[in-house]
Design a protein around this motif. Structure first.
Motif, short mmCIF file in Angstrom:
data_model
loop_
_atom_site.label_atom_id
_atom_site.label_comp_id
_atom_site.label_asym_id
_atom_site.label_seq_id
_atom_site.Cartn_x
_atom_site.Cartn_y
_atom_site.Cartn_z
N TYR A 188 -26.11 0.84 25.06
CA TYR A 188 -25.97 -0.23 26.04
C TYR A 188 -26.93 -1.38 25.71
CZ TYR A 188 -23.84 3.43 29.01
OH TYR A 188 -23.05 4.43 29.51
N ASP A 189 -26.47 -2.61 25.92
CA ASP A 189 -27.34 -3.80 25.97
C ASP A 189 -28.26 -3.87 24.75
OD1 ASP A 189 -26.18 -4.03 28.52
OD2 ASP A 189 -27.83 -2.96 29.46
N SER A 190 -27.69 -3.75 23.57
CA SER A 190 -28.50 -3.61 22.35
C SER A 190 -28.01 -4.54 21.25
CB SER A 190 -28.46 -2.15 21.87
OG SER A 190 -29.05 -1.28 22.83
N ARG A 191 -28.83 -4.63 20.19
CA ARG A 191 -28.51 -5.48 19.04
C ARG A 191 -28.74 -4.68 17.76
NH1 ARG A 191 -31.96 -10.82 18.67
NH2 ARG A 191 -33.63 -9.27 18.41
N VAL A 192 -27.81 -4.85 16.80
CA VAL A 192 -27.95 -4.20 15.50
C VAL A 192 -27.75 -5.26 14.42
CG1 VAL A 192 -27.13 -2.39 13.94
CG2 VAL A 192 -27.01 -2.05 16.42
N SER A 193 -28.73 -5.34 13.51
CA SER A 193 -28.66 -6.26 12.38
C SER A 193 -28.98 -5.48 11.12
CB SER A 193 -29.66 -7.41 12.57
OG SER A 193 -29.72 -8.23 11.42
N THR A 194 -27.95 -5.12 10.37
CA THR A 194 -28.17 -4.24 9.21
C THR A 194 -28.76 -4.97 8.02
OG1 THR A 194 -25.97 -4.61 8.27
CG2 THR A 194 -26.18 -2.85 9.92
N GLY A 195 -28.65 -6.29 7.99
CA GLY A 195 -28.99 -7.02 6.79
C GLY A 195 -27.78 -7.16 5.89
N ARG A 196 -27.97 -7.78 4.72
CA ARG A 196 -26.84 -8.15 3.88
C ARG A 196 -26.84 -7.41 2.55
NH1 ARG A 196 -25.70 -14.52 4.76
NH2 ARG A 196 -23.79 -13.85 3.72
N GLY A 197 -27.18 -6.12 2.60
CA GLY A 197 -27.12 -5.28 1.41
C GLY A 197 -25.72 -4.78 1.15
N GLN A 198 -25.59 -3.88 0.17
CA GLN A 198 -24.28 -3.42 -0.30
C GLN A 198 -23.97 -1.99 0.13
OE1 GLN A 198 -21.88 -4.83 -2.03
NE2 GLN A 198 -22.70 -6.62 -3.06
N SER A 199 -24.56 -1.51 1.23
CA SER A 199 -24.41 -0.09 1.57
C SER A 199 -22.98 0.27 1.96
CB SER A 199 -25.34 0.28 2.72
OG SER A 199 -24.86 -0.25 3.96
N GLY A 200 -22.25 -0.64 2.62
CA GLY A 200 -20.91 -0.33 3.08
C GLY A 200 -20.88 0.53 4.32
N GLU A 201 -22.04 0.85 4.88
CA GLU A 201 -22.11 1.68 6.09
C GLU A 201 -21.97 0.82 7.34
OE1 GLU A 201 -22.07 4.80 6.18
OE2 GLU A 201 -22.65 5.45 4.18
N ALA A 202 -21.38 1.42 8.38
CA ALA A 202 -21.17 0.71 9.63
C ALA A 202 -22.48 0.45 10.36
CB ALA A 202 -20.24 1.51 10.53
N ALA A 203 -22.52 -0.64 11.13
CA ALA A 203 -23.70 -0.91 11.96
C ALA A 203 -23.82 0.13 13.07
CB ALA A 203 -23.60 -2.31 12.56
N VAL A 204 -22.68 0.56 13.63
CA VAL A 204 -22.66 1.59 14.66
C VAL A 204 -21.56 2.59 14.30
CG1 VAL A 204 -22.40 2.12 17.11
CG2 VAL A 204 -23.38 -0.09 16.42
N GLY A 205 -21.90 3.86 14.18
CA GLY A 205 -20.91 4.87 13.84
C GLY A 205 -21.53 6.26 13.95
N TYR A 206 -20.72 7.31 13.80
CA TYR A 206 -19.35 7.21 13.29
C TYR A 206 -18.29 7.35 14.38
CZ TYR A 206 -20.65 7.16 8.37
OH TYR A 206 -21.13 6.79 7.15
N GLY A 207 -18.45 8.31 15.25
CA GLY A 207 -17.46 8.54 16.29
C GLY A 207 -18.11 9.20 17.48
#
Length: 356
Positions: A188-207
Motif C-alpha cells: 500500500y501507498d508505496s514507491r518502487v524505483s528499480t533503476g535502469r539496469g538490464q535485470s529484466g525482473e519486475a518491480a513488483v512480483g511475482y504473484g
C-alpha cells in the motif's frame, strides 16, 4: 478474420462480439471492427485513422474501487536495523512478532480520478523512519512493515505480509525468492524505483499479491503476474501508476507495465501504465498473452500509453473503461484475441494536462 469499417455512435462501443475501439468524445467516429470468423483462432489488431479536427480533451471517468484485502495479523513491525552510512554490510533484519488474527478489513475506495505520477505512491511530505542499505528480508508470517526506505530489494519470505509506505530504491519487491510463492502480500501507498539496469525482473512480483496506490518509476519493468506453477495465486493492481523506461544501454529489452507469464488471474482497476520507450523498443504497457501459461483478466479502468500495441491480451475475461492514449503506439492501439472476451469497452482518448 474479417475487418470491416463502420460509422458507429460512441454510445455503441460496449462490445460483445468483436473488438471495437472508438475515438472518445466524438459524436460519431470511424472505427475498425475486428470480427472473429467462427471456429478460426485469430487475433484482432486494429489501426485507426484519426480525423484531423479531433482536438477534444477527454476526461476519464472516475472509477470507484471496492476491494477486500485479507490480512491475518495487525501487529506492526518496527524495523530496528540501524541506518548504515556504508554500503559494505548488508543487514537483513527479521521481524519476530506474534501475529494475532483480526477481522478482514476493506480497502478504501478511490476518491479521485485516474492516478498520475504526482498523485500516486508515498504520501506528500513522507520521510522514512528508518533507512536500510542493502536487501531487507521479511520472514515472519503476518508481519506489517512500514515507513522504511530500502536501498536494495525487499524479499518477502513469508505469507500474508503487509508493506505500507515503503520506498524501494535500486531494487524490487519479490515474494517468490525460493521454492514456494508467499501469497497474501499487500503493498500500500508505496514507491518502487528499480533503476535502469538490464535485470529484466519486475518491480513488483511475482504473484499472490495486491498492490494499491503503488508508484513504479525509473524502472525497466513494472508489475508481474506470474509464478502460478510455484503456487502463486491471483494478482490485483489498484489505483496504481507505472512509468516504464528503457535500460541503459538499451540491449535486448522487453519492457512492460504489467506482464503476465505463467500468470494467475489478474485484476486491474483505476490504473495507468506508460511505456516510455524513447529510441529503445519495449513490448507493451499491458501484455497478458496466450500460450504463456496465463489465466484470465478482469479490467475496469485502465489508461495505456506507448509501445507497438499499448494493450495486448490473449486471455478470457472482461475489459471495461480501457483508454488508449491517442497516437501513442507504433503499430496500432490493440492486439487482442477478441472472441476470448465476454465484455469489451475501449476508446482512444486524449488526456488533459492533469492526466485525465
Amino acid at each position: 478474420m474479417k475487418l470491416k469499417r463502420a460509422l458507429i455512435p460512441l454510445a455503441a462501443v460496449a462490445l460483445v462480439s468483436g473488438c471495437v475501439v472508438a475515438v472518445a468524445h466524438a459524436a460519431t467516429t470511424t472505427a475498425a471492427e475486428c470480427v472473429d470468423d467462427p471456429g478460426v483462432d485469430v487475433t484482432c489488431t486494429v489501426t485507426i485513422p484519426y480525423p484531423a479536427a479531433l482536438t477534444e480533451t477527454v476526461t476519464a471517468p472516475v472509477e470507484t474501487v471496492t476491494a477486500t484485502a485479507t490480512v491475518t495479523a495487525t501487529e506492526t513491525v518496527t524495523v530496528t536495523a540501524s541506518p548504515s552510512a556504508s554500503a559494505t554490510p548488508t543487514p537483513t533484519p527479521t521481524p519476530t512478532p506474534t501475529p494475532t488474527p483480526t477481522p478482514t478489513p476493506t480497502v478504501p475506495p478511490s476518491t479521485g480520478g485516474f492516478p498520475t505520477e504526482t498523485t500516486t505512491g508515498l504520501p506528500a511530505g513522507w520521510t522514512p523512519a528508518q533507512t536500510i542499505n542493502g536487501d531487507y528480508t521479511v520472514s515472519t508470517a503476518g508481519a506489517v512493515v512500514q515507513d522504511i526506505r530500502v536501498n536494495g530489494d525487499i524479499v518477502v519470505n513469508a505469507a500474508n505480509v503487509t508493506l505500507r509506505r515503503v520506498d524501494v530504491v535500486g531494487g524490487r519487491i519479490d515474494n517468490w525468492p525460493g521454492a514456494r510463492c508467499n501469497n497474501g502480500l499487500k503493498v500500500y501507498d508505496s514507491r518502487v524505483s528499480t533503476g535502469r539496469g538490464q535485470s529484466g525482473e519486475a518491480a513488483v512480483g511475482y504473484g499472490g499479491y495486491t498492490a494499491d496506490n503503488v508508484l513504479v518509476v525509473n524502472s525497466t519493468e513494472g508489475f508481474r503476474s506470474g509464478g502460478k506453477s510455484g503456487g502463486c495465486t491471483a494478482v490485483t493492481v489498484l489505483n496504481s501508476y507505472a512509468h516504464i523506461v528503457p535500460p541503459i544501454p538499451c540491449g535486448d529489452w522487453h519492457g512492460d507495465g504489467i506482464q503476465g507469464y505463467d500468470g494467475p488471474a489478474l485484476t486491474v482497476r483505476n490504473t495507468a501504465l506508460w511505456l516510455d520507450e524513447g529510441s529503445c523498443g519495449g513490448t507493451a504497457p499491458f501484455f497478458y498473452p496466450r500460450n504463456q501459461g496465463n489465466t484470465s483478466v478482469t479490467i475496469d479502468g485502465l489508461i495505456v500509453r506507448g509501445g507497438g500495441y499499448p494493450f495486448r491480451n490473449g486471455m478470457p475475461g472482461t475489459v471495461r473503461n480501457l483508454h488508449i492514449v491517442n497516437g501513442s503506439w507504433s503499430y496500432g492501439p490493440i492486439d487482442v484475441f477478441c472472441s476470448a472476451l465476454t465484455v469489451w469497452q475501449a476508446s482512444v482518448s486524449t488526456l488533459d494536462a492533469n492526466g485525465q
